[in-house]
Design a protein around this motif. Structure first.
Motif, PDB file in Angstrom:
ATOM      1  N   ASP A 137      38.245  40.040  41.590  1.00  0.00           N
ATOM      2  CA  ASP A 137      38.396  40.786  40.350  1.00  0.00           C
ATOM      3  C   ASP A 137      39.623  41.694  40.386  1.00  0.00           C
ATOM      4  O   ASP A 137      40.242  41.954  39.345  1.00  0.00           O
ATOM      5  CB  ASP A 137      37.144  41.620  40.083  1.00  0.00           C
ATOM      6  N   ALA A 138      39.991  42.169  41.572  1.00  0.00           N
ATOM      7  CA  ALA A 138      41.120  43.091  41.689  1.00  0.00           C
ATOM      8  C   ALA A 138      42.461  42.379  41.807  1.00  0.00           C
ATOM      9  O   ALA A 138      43.501  42.961  41.503  1.00  0.00           O
ATOM     10  CB  ALA A 138      40.918  44.003  42.901  1.00  0.00           C
ATOM     11  N   HIS A 139      42.450  41.108  42.231  1.00  0.00           N
ATOM     12  CA  HIS A 139      43.713  40.401  42.507  1.00  0.00           C
ATOM     13  C   HIS A 139      43.699  39.009  41.884  1.00  0.00           C
ATOM     14  O   HIS A 139      43.763  37.996  42.601  1.00  0.00           O
ATOM     15  CB  HIS A 139      43.939  40.294  44.014  1.00  0.00           C
ATOM     16  N   PRO A 140      43.646  38.891  40.565  1.00  0.00           N
ATOM     17  CA  PRO A 140      43.546  37.565  39.940  1.00  0.00           C
ATOM     18  C   PRO A 140      44.743  36.664  40.226  1.00  0.00           C
ATOM     19  O   PRO A 140      44.566  35.444  40.402  1.00  0.00           O
ATOM     20  CB  PRO A 140      43.423  37.885  38.442  1.00  0.00           C
ATOM     21  N   GLU A 141      45.937  37.212  40.280  1.00  0.00           N
ATOM     22  CA  GLU A 141      47.109  36.378  40.562  1.00  0.00           C
ATOM     23  C   GLU A 141      47.100  35.890  41.999  1.00  0.00           C
ATOM     24  O   GLU A 141      47.473  34.741  42.288  1.00  0.00           O
ATOM     25  CB  GLU A 141      48.389  37.153  40.247  1.00  0.00           C
ATOM     26  N   GLU A 142      46.674  36.754  42.924  1.00  0.00           N
ATOM     27  CA  GLU A 142      46.569  36.341  44.318  1.00  0.00           C
ATOM     28  C   GLU A 142      45.458  35.304  44.477  1.00  0.00           C
ATOM     29  O   GLU A 142      45.570  34.380  45.286  1.00  0.00           O
ATOM     30  CB  GLU A 142      46.296  37.553  45.204  1.00  0.00           C
ATOM     31  N   LYS A 143      44.401  35.466  43.695  1.00  0.00           N
ATOM     32  CA  LYS A 143      43.332  34.463  43.707  1.00  0.00           C
ATOM     33  C   LYS A 143      43.878  33.108  43.286  1.00  0.00           C
ATOM     34  O   LYS A 143      43.577  32.085  43.916  1.00  0.00           O
ATOM     35  CB  LYS A 143      42.206  34.887  42.774  1.00  0.00           C
ATOM     36  N   LYS A 144      44.665  33.078  42.235  1.00  0.00           N
ATOM     37  CA  LYS A 144      45.236  31.818  41.756  1.00  0.00           C
ATOM     38  C   LYS A 144      46.088  31.165  42.843  1.00  0.00           C
ATOM     39  O   LYS A 144      45.995  29.953  43.081  1.00  0.00           O
ATOM     40  CB  LYS A 144      46.064  32.055  40.497  1.00  0.00           C
TER      41      LYS A 144
END
Length: 400
Positions: free
Chosen positions: A336-343
């Motif tokens: 939830d805090a790092h959506p771009e890093e998740k992607k």
């Protein structure tokens, strides 16, 4: 999210529901779905309006979605959604994250939809949608969306597009967000492991996270010591050891072997006593204390679960004299805090999957068709928290 229900007078005049081709889970997916009068999409969802045992509180709710999409929304149809232990804990009311109960699906009481992970195909998009188009595959950007449903309305900023779905199955995409991402981030974010030199040790090694950590560690040049529970027979134990060794594990021990004097001596011999820099814990209890004692000076133990339901006891000497660091990890908070890093993390794991360098966990597939009864779905969800399952439970959506 906005869900529109068909008025009773219109329902009475509804024509027969249309049927199209059954699913073909390749790079493209042809599915049939239920279409009501005036283009309304018929949908079903597993919902709950109070916390408790899933077999008691879950119910199958049918609703309709209007073809007139708001400009900023898209209609998704579900391809595959796993059944994770955290999903069960959430329904039980013992998980820190709880989705809000609402009546947006037209339920008699405010309700939430079960599930937090899955693969969806875009069916149609609102006029203002730019980042995805019909036919794209997406996953949820954040947890708590509710994925155990045949269709869903979502906003553009709710989803992450899978940039290249070629060579992937819905099951691979639908199960990438939790276990593989958990393993990836724990191996990368807590300490620096040097390829061809450093080791990590983990319990629950045959779990989804454990298998992911084995494969990512192998790919990145990290050696691993993997702890499994003793099976009922020696043959079963050896079969599990071989399965993990074939996956890329460096060494595999049982919990009883770990807690023996010989096991501890083996670990010192393998690692040189100074290169075991990271421990991954999903068990807790005395087994984890034995694992922690094997860590090298200044190592880091990361806890992401507590399957034994026993507290983690930390000997004071490990804190004072060995300077062992202890952290917890919750992939939902990171996601939830790092959506771009998740992607980025998801895309890297899927690239390895496409290249044959990252294998699926064993699956127990349960097909969800339009006519699948509530009792069958609830029965498939039951037992997720029990041990020695033959594979991760995954709902695979058919003629919905």
């Amino acid at each position: 999210m906005t869900t529109m229900l068909i008025p009773r007078a219109v329902r009475a005049q509804a024509p027969a529901l249309s049927k199209e081709l059954a699913p073909n889970y390749g790079s493209t997916v042809c599915r049939r779905w239920k279409s009501g009068p005036y283009g309304y999409t018929q949908a079903k969802a597993l919902v709950y309006s109070k916390y408790g045992d899933p077999s008691n509180v879950l119910s199958l709710h049918t609703h309709s979605i209007s073809p007139s999409l708001p400009s900023n929304q898209l209609l998704l149809r579900t391809l595959a959604t796993p059944i994770n232990p955290a999903d069960i804990n959430q329904i039980q009311g013992v998980y820190p994250s709880r989705p809000p109960f609402t009546t947006l699906l037209g339920t008699p009481e405010p309700s939430a939809v079960g599930g937090n992970e899955g693969c969806f195909q875009v069916q149609s998009v609102g006029s203002a949608i730019k980042s995805v188009q019909k036919g794209d595959w997406v996953i949820m950007k954040n947890t708590g969306f509710g994925t155990w449903r045949t269709h869903a309305l979502a906003k553009e900023n709710n989803v992450l597009k899978i940039e290249d779905k070629e060579g992937l199955s819905p099951l691979q995409v639908g199960t990438v967000s939790v276990n593989p991402c958990t393993a990836y981030r724990m191996l990368k974010d807590f300490t620096t492991l040097e390829p061809s030199q450093d080791w990590f040790i983990q319990n629950g090694a045959n779990s989804g996270v454990g298998r992911a950590a084995i494969q990512l560690g192998r790919e990145w040049g990290y050696s691993s010591i993997n702890i499994i529970r003793d099976r009922k027979t020696a043959e079963d134990t050896e079969a599990m050891k071989k399965e993990l060794l074939d996956l890329g594990a460096t060494k595999v021990l049982t919990e009883s072997e770990l807690q023996s004097r010989e096991g501890a001596a083996h670990i010192i011999d393998w690692t040189g006593g100074k290169n075991l820099k990271l421990g991954l814990n999903c068990v807790g209890g005395p087994q984890t204390q034995a694992l922690t004692k094997t860590l090298s000076q200044g190592a880091h133990l990361v806890t992401y679960g507590a399957m034994s339901k026993q507290p983690l006891s930390v000997p004071t000497g490990l804190l004072i004299f060995k300077d062992i660091k202890f952290s917890g990890y919750w992939v939902s908070r990171w996601s939830d805090a790092h959506p771009e890093e998740k992607k980025k993390t998801v895309e890297e794991i899927l690239t390895l999957t496409r290249e044959g360098k990252f294998k699926d966990v064993p699956f127990q597939e349960m097909r969800w068709d339009w006519g699948t009864e509530e009792s069958v779905l609830k029965g498939g969800i039951a037992g997720t928290l029990e041990g020695f399952r033959s594979g991760k439970g995954v709902l695979v959506y058919g003629d919905t």
